[in-house]
Design an enzyme around this catalytic site. Structure first.
Site, PDB file in Angstrom:
ATOM      1  N   ALA A 669       0.988  -1.160   0.068  1.00  0.00           N
ATOM      2  CA  ALA A 669       0.106  -0.171  -0.111  1.00  0.00           C
ATOM      3  C   ALA A 669       0.824   1.177  -0.023  1.00  0.00           C
ATOM      4  O   ALA A 669       0.456   2.159  -0.475  1.00  0.00           O
ATOM      5  CB  ALA A 669      -0.853   0.061   1.322  1.00  0.00           C
ATOM      6  N   HIS A 670       1.912   1.203   0.418  1.00  0.00           N
ATOM      7  CA  HIS A 670       2.902   2.231   0.784  1.00  0.00           C
ATOM      8  C   HIS A 670       4.366   2.087   0.466  1.00  0.00           C
ATOM      9  O   HIS A 670       5.153   1.679   1.317  1.00  0.00           O
ATOM     10  CB  HIS A 670       2.742   2.776   2.386  1.00  0.00           C
ATOM     11  CG  HIS A 670       3.298   3.878   2.967  1.00  0.00           C
ATOM     12  ND1 HIS A 670       4.414   4.069   3.192  1.00  0.00           N
ATOM     13  CD2 HIS A 670       2.743   5.162   3.095  1.00  0.00           C
ATOM     14  CE1 HIS A 670       4.996   5.415   3.675  1.00  0.00           C
ATOM     15  NE2 HIS A 670       3.794   6.030   3.581  1.00  0.00           N
ATOM     16  N   PHE A 671       4.804   2.554  -0.658  1.00  0.00           N
ATOM     17  CA  PHE A 671       4.070   3.000  -1.818  1.00  0.00           C
ATOM     18  C   PHE A 671       4.463   2.198  -3.047  1.00  0.00           C
ATOM     19  O   PHE A 671       5.105   1.400  -3.091  1.00  0.00           O
ATOM     20  CB  PHE A 671       4.740   4.663  -2.297  1.00  0.00           C
ATOM     21  CG  PHE A 671       4.634   5.345  -1.105  1.00  0.00           C
ATOM     22  CD1 PHE A 671       3.501   6.223  -0.831  1.00  0.00           C
ATOM     23  CD2 PHE A 671       5.916   5.568  -0.277  1.00  0.00           C
ATOM     24  CE1 PHE A 671       3.491   7.089   0.230  1.00  0.00           C
ATOM     25  CE2 PHE A 671       5.911   6.511   0.773  1.00  0.00           C
ATOM     26  CZ  PHE A 671       4.682   7.214   0.898  1.00  0.00           C
ATOM     27  N   VAL A 676       7.879   1.134   1.452  1.00  0.00           N
ATOM     28  CA  VAL A 676       8.511   1.653   2.641  1.00  0.00           C
ATOM     29  C   VAL A 676       7.296   1.289   3.788  1.00  0.00           C
ATOM     30  O   VAL A 676       6.348   1.908   3.377  1.00  0.00           O
ATOM     31  CB  VAL A 676       9.121   2.855   2.340  1.00  0.00           C
ATOM     32  CG1 VAL A 676       8.022   3.813   2.298  1.00  0.00           C
ATOM     33  CG2 VAL A 676       9.768   3.211   3.707  1.00  0.00           C
TER      34      VAL A 676
END
Length: 794
Positions: A669-671, A676
């Site tokens: 989800a990130h990123f 990370v």
């Protein structure tokens, strides 16, 4: 014609040919053309993981030359005694493969025919277009009609790699990652088809577990490779690289049932597709997909190659072998493999593709998901569709949406900022990032907390201080984070993201990435803020105003400061100031972290009095709301040290650990293309360790429906980040010192300061962290000052 599922032509638009011309008075003029169409639907069985039609199936869909030959009367000549077989052609792809929603129009020409010893050979060519744009051209096509004896007596393709060495005109770049394996059994080959390259290639590929949509080979019934028995980047007769894959054949194989009726054989186009899969496997094994999350494989356009067929695979056949003889390899910017591909059936060289070129090209998962629906992601619990975890399909902008120069910044553009084309997020100015370049992204669901941009002040691309954005987040009453944290309040980590994500959006809107030709990473550096209210399932909308108050630059680094205010249904709940930075990837190559004392460094490794395995502590994760979160939100695996009387205040010190799993949901989800761990989840780990401390002290006992406040209200929390947790890390540790343990009119609370370490480097420091246990009687009456302290315990 084939039967379903290999019957790919949907309709005939027209025929320009004389019926039964082959048995008429002038058979030499038995030529003509036919027009057909094929609809690529969202539910078409052959679509690959990007929602596109595989190249071999695109060639197969030009199958109506058979219908045209029947129209011309070939069946009247053959009388059921001869079978159709493709002999060869030259293929050129133009542009990308068709995708769901496209209609392919084929114009197929029979150019002539000849007869030799009873074998009638036809010559053909055809074009395939989508919306008038040429996508595939087939030239010098040859097909014939053969008796069973003629087919069984085929000597195969007359080609020996020793007689056709490649020239020196192609590059031969080394692997991006050296694969330790030289052979891959069926379960590893299947893993690549299922989007799990780390399980296919082993050590060195761990980071691929964080991919949102990893480039892979075809799956389902189109998975044509069973095992890879040899992979050698320096092997083969030319010493330039070699791969060998094998697939057993069975009378029960699906393609025999419909291709053809009473004449079962494997389509030559599927052998072509199998060869392309072998080439894709080779590129992946060279490590070229590792840093290219979301990309896809496709034949190089405008690069003609020849296909020759001189054998067949029937229900009596036992095995097909695909061999890739590497001519050249380019590592980028679009990794490309040039090779000859040989398909051998039970020792007979049945298929040869000469000068085939396959490459990796950029693609965006959102483009596919918008057509076909979102994927299901695996959390620590059950698989969950992404709409349930934060929204992808079916969202409607219910509030005011800002638009600049006709470009709307609604939910669709925000998701594009996470997973789509950058130009779909910010307009034409970001078109340079629609190719191989990387740009800062918003998090994607389930860690995406912006529903719309309601207002923006400032010129797009202007890089001006004073630019601002007002973003809104519609709070779902069934949000995953409510369920994971006890169902009453939004965790501090999520509230922090609600406040910070508009800052990232504004940094992109003002054109930070457009000021340099280098690709930069965007990271939060520090901040301080005060929470004055809670967000609950009853909250409608959280409104965040972020203002860019300062910009400074040094070389490729850009530092930007923001002032942020959040309200929930008009009530102030959070105010903060924060600093972000844009950095070249090289800035993170040697992560030095925060400066710490020798004492602090020694105590992170200090032996503890015991270990509490939180995955096996139901008392800390039980039915009450005053408990540690559920598995998706829990950021602690174990507590490795609890010293009840340690620390400057003599109130205790704790240490926790979490093993880094590259497949964790938050990396995906990130990123996108820059996985990370969110810094907010690092702070969440600290909050959870403080909750553990309060549970160990038994302060929740006897409190009706006890629950935790997400963070202590009306007290400033400050954080500093000087490093990151990526899939390459192995261990996260939190070291916490309790500064205050007291009880006020709201309930018992504790405050602490903490550091977070990644593989022995201190990268986060947080001051002013506090958690209180309160009765489960609804949100705290914040905003009137801190509750009065009535007792302190040591």
């Amino acid at each position: 014609m084939p039967e379903p599922p290999m019957l790919l032509a949907d309709r005939v638009l027209g025929i320009d040919a004389e019926p039964a011309a082959l048995v008429g008075p002038r058979p030499g003029r038995a030529t003509g053309r036919i027009w057909t169409e094929t609809d690529v639907r969202a539910d078409s069985w052959y679509l690959d993981t990007t929602g596109r039609m595989p190249a071999g199936l695109m060639v197969e869909a030009g199958q109506a030359d058979l219908l045209l030959l029947s129209w011309l009367g070939v069946d009247l000549l053959n009388r059921g005694e001869r079978a159709y077989r493709l002999l060869g052609c030259e293929l050129t792809f133009h542009g990308g493969p068709p995708e769901a929603g496209d209609t392919l129009r084929y114009e197929i020409h029979i150019d002539g025919h000849a007869e030799h010893r009873g074998v009638r050979v036809f010559f053909f060519h055809y074009d395939c277009s989508v919306d008038g744009e040429l996508r595939l051209s087939v030239r010098h096509g040859r097909a014939g009609f053969f008796t069973p004896a003629e087919l069984s007596g085929s000597g195969g393709v007359r080609w020996d790699p020793a007689d056709h060495p490649p020239g020196d005109g192609l590059p031969l770049d080394p692997p991006a990652v050296r694969c330790e394996l030289s052979a891959f059994p069926a379960e590893r080959v299947r893993a690549l088809a299922e989007g799990r390259p780390a399980d296919c290639f082993g050590p060195g590929w761990e980071a691929a577990a964080a991919h949102v949509r990893s480039p892979g080979t075809d799956g389902g019934r189109l998975r044509l490779l069973h095992e890879v028995t040899e992979f050698d980047p320096a092997g083969g007769p030319w010493g330039r690289g070699y791969l060998r894959a094998e697939t057993p054949l069975s009378p029960a194989d699906w393609f025999f049932a419909g291709h053809f009726k009473n004449d079962p054989c494997m389509p030559g186009t599927l052998m072509l597709q199998g060869g392309l899969q072998a080439m894709a496997f080779y590129l992946a094994a060279m490590g070229f997909t590792l840093d290219r999350d979301g990309w896809r494989f496709e034949p190089v356009d405008e690069a003609p190659f020849t296909a020759s067929c001189r054998g067949q695979a029937t229900p009596d056949s036992r095995r097909v072998v695909y061999e890739v003889f590497v001519r050249g390899v380019s590592s980028g910017p679009l990794p490309t493999l040039h090779a000859d591909v040989l398909g051998t059936v039970d020792g007979t060289k049945a298929f040869h593709g000469r000068d085939v070129a396959l490459r990796l090209v950029p693609d965006w998962p959102l483009s596919h998901w918008r057509r076909s629906g979102p994927p299901v992601v695996q959390t620590s619990g059950a698989p969950v569709p992404l709409p349930v975890l934060g929204g992808l399909a079916g969202h409607r902008d219910t509030g005011r949406v800002a638009a600049v120069d006709g470009f709307s910044f609604g939910y669709a553009s925000l998701l594009a900022c996470a997973w789509g084309r950058p130009s779909e997020a910010f307009g034409a100015a970001y078109t340079p990032f629609d190719g191989t370049r990387r740009v800062a992204r918003l998090p994607g669901p389930p860690y995406h907390f912006m529903s719309r941009v309601a207002q923006v002040d400032g010129e797009p691309g202007g890089m001006r201080e004073g630019s601002s954005v007002v973003a809104e987040y519609d709070v779902p009453d069934l949000a995953w984070y409510f369920e994971q944290s006890g169902g009453l309040t939004m965790p501090f980590a999520v509230l922090l993201e609600v406040a910070l994500q508009p800052c990232g959006w504004l940094a992109s809107y003002v054109g930070s990435a457009l000021t340099t030709g280098s690709d930069l990473l965007f990271r939060n550096l520090d901040g301080s803020g005060t929470v004055t209210g809670e967000v609950t399932p009853a909250t409608g909308t959280v409104r965040t105003r972020a203002e860019l108050v300062r910009i400074s630059r040094s070389g490729d680094m850009i530092i930007e400061s923001f002032q942020v205010r959040c309200t929930a249904d008009g009530v102030p709940i959070f105010q903060l100031s924060t600093v972000f930075g844009y950095f070249p990837p090289s800035a993170f190559a040697q992560q030095t972290g925060l400066v710490v004392s020798a004492r602090d460094r020694a105590r992170i490794d200090e032996p503890g009095p015991g270990t509490a395995d939180l995955s096996r502590r139901p008392a800390h994760r039980g039915a009450g709301a005053a408990r540690l979160p559920g598995p998706m939100l829990l950021m602690l695996d174990r507590v490795t040290g609890y010293w009840p009387r340690a620390g400057r205040a003599g109130l205790g010190r704790l240490r926790s650990e979490k093993d880094v799993d590259p497949a964790e949901w938050f990396f995906r989800a990130h990123f996108f293309q820059d996985p990370v761990q969110p810094g907010s989840l690092g702070i969440e780990a600290m909050c959870q360790l403080l909750q553990y401390y309060l549970l160990e002290r038994g302060v929740a006992e006897g409190i009706p429906n006890a629950r935790f406040e997400p963070v202590l209200p009306d007290r400033e929390v400050t954080w500093t980040y000087r490093g990151q947790i990526t899939p390459a890390n192995r261990l996260i540790r939190v070291d916490m010192e309790i500064l205050e343990a007291a009880r006020d009119t709201r309930g018992a609370y504790a405050t602490a300061e903490a550091t977070l370490w990644g593989d022995g480097v201190c990268i986060y420091r947080v001051h002013g962290l506090g958690v209180r246990v309160v009765p489960g009687d609804g949100p705290a009456p914040f905003g009137t000052g801190a509750a009065r302290s009535t007792a302190t315990s040591g």
